[in-house]
Design a protein around this motif. Structure first.
Motif, PDB file in Angstrom:
ATOM      1  N   ASP A  32      -8.886  -9.356   4.507  1.00  0.00           N
ATOM      2  CA  ASP A  32      -9.984  -8.453   4.141  1.00  0.00           C
ATOM      3  C   ASP A  32      -9.389  -7.041   4.096  1.00  0.00           C
ATOM      4  O   ASP A  32      -9.133  -6.429   5.134  1.00  0.00           O
ATOM      5  CB  ASP A  32     -11.101  -8.540   5.180  1.00  0.00           C
ATOM      6  CG  ASP A  32     -12.263  -7.603   4.917  1.00  0.00           C
ATOM      7  OD1 ASP A  32     -12.070  -6.517   4.322  1.00  0.00           O
ATOM      8  OD2 ASP A  32     -13.375  -7.938   5.331  1.00  0.00           O
ATOM      9  N   VAL A  33      -9.160  -6.529   2.889  1.00  0.00           N
ATOM     10  CA  VAL A  33      -8.429  -5.270   2.703  1.00  0.00           C
ATOM     11  C   VAL A  33      -9.163  -4.086   3.314  1.00  0.00           C
ATOM     12  O   VAL A  33      -8.535  -3.229   3.950  1.00  0.00           O
ATOM     13  CB  VAL A  33      -8.125  -5.038   1.204  1.00  0.00           C
ATOM     14  CG1 VAL A  33      -7.518  -3.662   0.980  1.00  0.00           C
ATOM     15  CG2 VAL A  33      -7.202  -6.117   0.673  1.00  0.00           C
ATOM     16  N   GLU A  34     -10.469  -4.023   3.162  1.00  0.00           N
ATOM     17  CA  GLU A  34     -11.217  -2.902   3.733  1.00  0.00           C
ATOM     18  C   GLU A  34     -11.060  -2.872   5.258  1.00  0.00           C
ATOM     19  O   GLU A  34     -10.778  -1.819   5.842  1.00  0.00           O
ATOM     20  CB  GLU A  34     -12.689  -2.977   3.354  1.00  0.00           C
ATOM     21  CG  GLU A  34     -13.492  -1.810   3.873  1.00  0.00           C
ATOM     22  CD  GLU A  34     -14.939  -1.793   3.388  1.00  0.00           C
ATOM     23  OE1 GLU A  34     -15.647  -0.828   3.721  1.00  0.00           O
ATOM     24  OE2 GLU A  34     -15.367  -2.735   2.678  1.00  0.00           O
ATOM     25  N   GLN A  35     -11.217  -4.015   5.909  1.00  0.00           N
ATOM     26  CA  GLN A  35     -11.059  -4.090   7.361  1.00  0.00           C
ATOM     27  C   GLN A  35      -9.630  -3.745   7.761  1.00  0.00           C
ATOM     28  O   GLN A  35      -9.388  -3.011   8.725  1.00  0.00           O
ATOM     29  CB  GLN A  35     -11.429  -5.483   7.880  1.00  0.00           C
ATOM     30  CG  GLN A  35     -11.345  -5.603   9.382  1.00  0.00           C
ATOM     31  CD  GLN A  35     -12.333  -4.684  10.080  1.00  0.00           C
ATOM     32  OE1 GLN A  35     -13.520  -4.732   9.796  1.00  0.00           O
ATOM     33  NE2 GLN A  35     -11.849  -3.850  10.988  1.00  0.00           N
ATOM     34  N   ILE A  92       0.841  -1.203   0.000  1.00  0.00           N
ATOM     35  CA  ILE A  92       0.000   0.000   0.000  1.00  0.00           C
ATOM     36  C   ILE A  92       0.874   1.250   0.000  1.00  0.00           C
ATOM     37  O   ILE A  92       0.585   2.217  -0.714  1.00  0.00           O
ATOM     38  CB  ILE A  92      -0.985  -0.028   1.182  1.00  0.00           C
ATOM     39  CG1 ILE A  92      -2.001  -1.155   0.983  1.00  0.00           C
ATOM     40  CG2 ILE A  92      -1.688   1.319   1.334  1.00  0.00           C
ATOM     41  CD1 ILE A  92      -2.852  -1.460   2.197  1.00  0.00           C
ATOM     42  N   ILE A  93       1.968   1.246   0.759  1.00  0.00           N
ATOM     43  CA  ILE A  93       2.898   2.383   0.756  1.00  0.00           C
ATOM     44  C   ILE A  93       3.428   2.622  -0.656  1.00  0.00           C
ATOM     45  O   ILE A  93       3.500   3.769  -1.133  1.00  0.00           O
ATOM     46  CB  ILE A  93       4.067   2.145   1.753  1.00  0.00           C
ATOM     47  CG1 ILE A  93       3.570   2.146   3.206  1.00  0.00           C
ATOM     48  CG2 ILE A  93       5.189   3.158   1.538  1.00  0.00           C
ATOM     49  CD1 ILE A  93       3.045   3.482   3.696  1.00  0.00           C
ATOM     50  N   GLU A  94       3.790   1.562  -1.355  1.00  0.00           N
ATOM     51  CA  GLU A  94       4.280   1.702  -2.728  1.00  0.00           C
ATOM     52  C   GLU A  94       3.191   2.252  -3.638  1.00  0.00           C
ATOM     53  O   GLU A  94       3.463   3.089  -4.509  1.00  0.00           O
ATOM     54  CB  GLU A  94       4.801   0.367  -3.245  1.00  0.00           C
ATOM     55  CG  GLU A  94       6.087  -0.067  -2.574  1.00  0.00           C
ATOM     56  CD  GLU A  94       6.549  -1.447  -2.989  1.00  0.00           C
ATOM     57  OE1 GLU A  94       5.905  -2.071  -3.873  1.00  0.00           O
ATOM     58  OE2 GLU A  94       7.562  -1.904  -2.441  1.00  0.00           O
ATOM     59  N   MET A  95       1.956   1.801  -3.455  1.00  0.00           N
ATOM     60  CA  MET A  95       0.847   2.324  -4.252  1.00  0.00           C
ATOM     61  C   MET A  95       0.641   3.813  -3.972  1.00  0.00           C
ATOM     62  O   MET A  95       0.432   4.602  -4.903  1.00  0.00           O
ATOM     63  CB  MET A  95      -0.437   1.549  -3.964  1.00  0.00           C
ATOM     64  CG  MET A  95      -0.421   0.117  -4.456  1.00  0.00           C
ATOM     65  SD  MET A  95      -1.900  -0.798  -3.974  1.00  0.00           S
ATOM     66  CE  MET A  95      -3.105  -0.071  -5.082  1.00  0.00           C
ATOM     67  N   LEU A  96       0.709   4.197  -2.692  1.00  0.00           N
ATOM     68  CA  LEU A  96       0.567   5.608  -2.336  1.00  0.00           C
ATOM     69  C   LEU A  96       1.671   6.443  -2.979  1.00  0.00           C
ATOM     70  O   LEU A  96       1.423   7.543  -3.486  1.00  0.00           O
ATOM     71  CB  LEU A  96       0.615   5.779  -0.813  1.00  0.00           C
ATOM     72  CG  LEU A  96      -0.612   5.294  -0.052  1.00  0.00           C
ATOM     73  CD1 LEU A  96      -0.296   5.159   1.441  1.00  0.00           C
ATOM     74  CD2 LEU A  96      -1.773   6.245  -0.262  1.00  0.00           C
ATOM     75  N   ARG A  97       2.889   5.932  -2.986  1.00  0.00           N
ATOM     76  CA  ARG A  97       4.025   6.648  -3.567  1.00  0.00           C
ATOM     77  C   ARG A  97       3.822   6.914  -5.050  1.00  0.00           C
ATOM     78  O   ARG A  97       4.251   7.933  -5.586  1.00  0.00           O
ATOM     79  CB  ARG A  97       5.327   5.862  -3.336  1.00  0.00           C
ATOM     80  CG  ARG A  97       6.557   6.394  -4.062  1.00  0.00           C
ATOM     81  CD  ARG A  97       6.837   7.840  -3.695  1.00  0.00           C
ATOM     82  NE  ARG A  97       7.910   8.406  -4.470  1.00  0.00           N
ATOM     83  CZ  ARG A  97       7.759   9.089  -5.604  1.00  0.00           C
ATOM     84  NH1 ARG A  97       6.573   9.268  -6.133  1.00  0.00           N
ATOM     85  NH2 ARG A  97       8.801   9.607  -6.223  1.00  0.00           N
ATOM     86  N   THR A 149     -10.861   0.703  -4.739  1.00  0.00           N
ATOM     87  CA  THR A 149      -9.475   0.695  -4.256  1.00  0.00           C
ATOM     88  C   THR A 149      -9.187  -0.587  -3.498  1.00  0.00           C
ATOM     89  O   THR A 149      -8.141  -1.212  -3.698  1.00  0.00           O
ATOM     90  CB  THR A 149      -9.204   1.919  -3.356  1.00  0.00           C
ATOM     91  OG1 THR A 149      -9.400   3.107  -4.120  1.00  0.00           O
ATOM     92  CG2 THR A 149      -7.787   1.895  -2.796  1.00  0.00           C
ATOM     93  N   TYR A 150     -10.099  -1.001  -2.640  1.00  0.00           N
ATOM     94  CA  TYR A 150      -9.894  -2.231  -1.869  1.00  0.00           C
ATOM     95  C   TYR A 150      -9.758  -3.432  -2.809  1.00  0.00           C
ATOM     96  O   TYR A 150      -8.900  -4.292  -2.600  1.00  0.00           O
ATOM     97  CB  TYR A 150     -11.037  -2.463  -0.882  1.00  0.00           C
ATOM     98  CG  TYR A 150     -11.298  -1.290   0.036  1.00  0.00           C
ATOM     99  CD1 TYR A 150     -10.251  -0.533   0.563  1.00  0.00           C
ATOM    100  CD2 TYR A 150     -12.588  -0.923   0.371  1.00  0.00           C
ATOM    101  CE1 TYR A 150     -10.495   0.544   1.404  1.00  0.00           C
ATOM    102  CE2 TYR A 150     -12.839   0.159   1.219  1.00  0.00           C
ATOM    103  CZ  TYR A 150     -11.788   0.889   1.720  1.00  0.00           C
ATOM    104  OH  TYR A 150     -12.029   1.953   2.552  1.00  0.00           O
TER     105      TYR A 150
END
Length: 90
Positions: free
Chosen positions: A69-72, A38-43, A56-57
């Motif tokens: 469960d990505v949302e959770q 997720i950090i890489e995606m944010l970058r 997104t989830y």
């Protein structure tokens, strides 16, 4: 052809950070890997933000092939571990 990826540094002891340890106690090393994905995606986002949405989830789940469960997980990372911040739906 030029490489279109960007380097960013992170703390070499991130794995021992209290917030990360709390997350890992619930999600294990799969959760740790998901965090860095997720950090890489944010970058890669122009404003370093991802929309908090079902699409997104799904994208995170598909990209990482996680069993979590990505949302959770993201909600826990925002509300319980304070690893991410939510700002107007992002």
């Amino acid at each position: 052809m030029a490489k279109e990826t960007y380097y960013f540094s992170h703390d070499s002891n991130a794995i021992t950070d209290t917030k990360i340890l709390n997350m890992r106690s619930d999600y294990g090393m799969e959760g740790y890997g998901l965090f860095w994905a997720i950090i890489e995606m944010l970058r890669n986002e122009e404003n370093y933000k991802l929309e908090c949405s079902k699409n997104t989830y799904r994208a995170v789940k598909t990209l990482t092939n996680t069993t979590i469960d990505v949302e959770q997980y993201i909600n826990d990372c925002i509300n319980d571990y304070q690893l991410f911040k939510e700002d107007e739906g992002f």
